[in-house]
Design an enzyme around this catalytic site. Sequence first.
Site, PDB file in Angstrom:
ATOM      1  N   ILE A   1      -9.051 -60.512  25.279  1.00 48.94           N
ATOM      2  CA  ILE A   1      -9.313 -60.215  26.244  1.00 48.94           C
ATOM      3  C   ILE A   1     -10.479 -59.977  26.861  1.00 48.94           C
ATOM      4  O   ILE A   1     -10.553 -60.640  28.288  1.00 48.94           O
ATOM      5  CB  ILE A   1      -7.779 -58.755  26.679  1.00 48.94           C
ATOM      6  N   ASP A   2     -11.236 -59.006  26.511  1.00 46.54           N
ATOM      7  CA  ASP A   2     -12.643 -58.966  27.266  1.00 46.54           C
ATOM      8  C   ASP A   2     -13.291 -60.626  27.112  1.00 46.54           C
ATOM      9  O   ASP A   2     -13.553 -61.117  28.779  1.00 46.54           O
ATOM     10  CB  ASP A   2     -13.093 -58.058  26.005  1.00 46.54           C
ATOM     11  N   LEU A   3     -13.197 -61.150  26.170  1.00 45.63           N
ATOM     12  CA  LEU A   3     -13.639 -62.562  26.097  1.00 45.63           C
ATOM     13  C   LEU A   3     -12.377 -63.742  27.329  1.00 45.63           C
ATOM     14  O   LEU A   3     -13.320 -64.025  27.936  1.00 45.63           O
ATOM     15  CB  LEU A   3     -13.733 -62.882  24.990  1.00 45.63           C
TER      16      LEU A   3
END
Length: 384
Positions: free
Chosen positions: A169-171
Amino acid sequence: MNLLDGIVVLDFSQYLAGPVSALRLADLGARVIKIERPGKGDGSRRLTLSNLRVDGESTVFQCMNRNKESYAADLKNPDDLEKVRRLVQRADVMIENFRPGTMEKLGLDYDSVKQLNPGIIYGSITGYGADGPWKNKPGQDLLVQAMSGLAWLNGNRDQPPLPFGLAVIDLHTSSMFVQAILALLYQRNTTGKGGYVEISLMEAALDFQFEVLSAYLNSETPQLPARSEVHNAHAYLGAPYGIYQTKDGHLALAMGSIVELGNLLQCDELSAFSDEKSWFERRDEIKRILVRHLKTKTTREWLDMLEPADYWCAEVMDWEQALNHEGIKTLDMFQEVMRSSGAIFKTTRYPVRINGQVLKHAKGAPNVGEDTEQINRSFQIGNS
């Protein structure tokens, strides 16, 4: 190749989604100045994977902050804050990922910053948005995977929810965020106006699931998808989709005709499933047949049967196998960068080619405040 040559980015962010966003702009040629607390810096300097450090710094920090400069400033110190405000006046892009309200207290929120620099592109990343009941909850990848339903999609039906083994999700957040920043830079080039980009990890997590959420939302009677009992790989797809054990390894099978698969694998039991609807409705029955059958030969033997027919399949490789395979070596996906100490750090490169050229940069991640004096001179900001 510096496509964003002349663009100055102030990176106030830490940990992953924000720094990776700034990294992508640096990969494209922007000058990225990382604003960090004196002494401690970005929290990811101390966030290790398997306790691994290179040249005294976390590999997590180094892979996300290569090709950047570091400017040390205590934003609660009036003198340091004034210097940062002068940097803001000269910047093109500003990125922050503090909890909602933090930048307002410092006088560095978008409404304040655009008074200093009307043309700036200001980007904010939060965990769950600036409003709502979750706004102050920690915006961390695993927590968002859990709360967005993403972890619930993974694993077999009888298993508990299973998170991805990466901060997906960060990426994904950083990818969507950078797209919007580049779009606003293009708008500014044509209109002269700056803009404000906002994204939350939760919004990115929902977008990451757009395919399956769209199927759920458009069903006549929305029902939660039932994960496969056997080798689940996609809750909405039928057999043979999944990964199977062979005599000496594992084989991935994607979408394809079960009847054709049975013929290719010489598995007569699969000929009974001629109705395409059964490939989903009876997927666990089909997969159990495949589990038994595929253990009888090696991965290579099965590939030799399937690949000539262009049936979608692949050997499951570990990193040692994958990185030594010519298919990956040909891509030239890795690079070495050098820190100011002379230490070499190995990492990936920006995964895009522009006009046939790969984008690599030799500068490693900076130490905290390593470039403060040089940046002050460059922007003529008082005494360092």
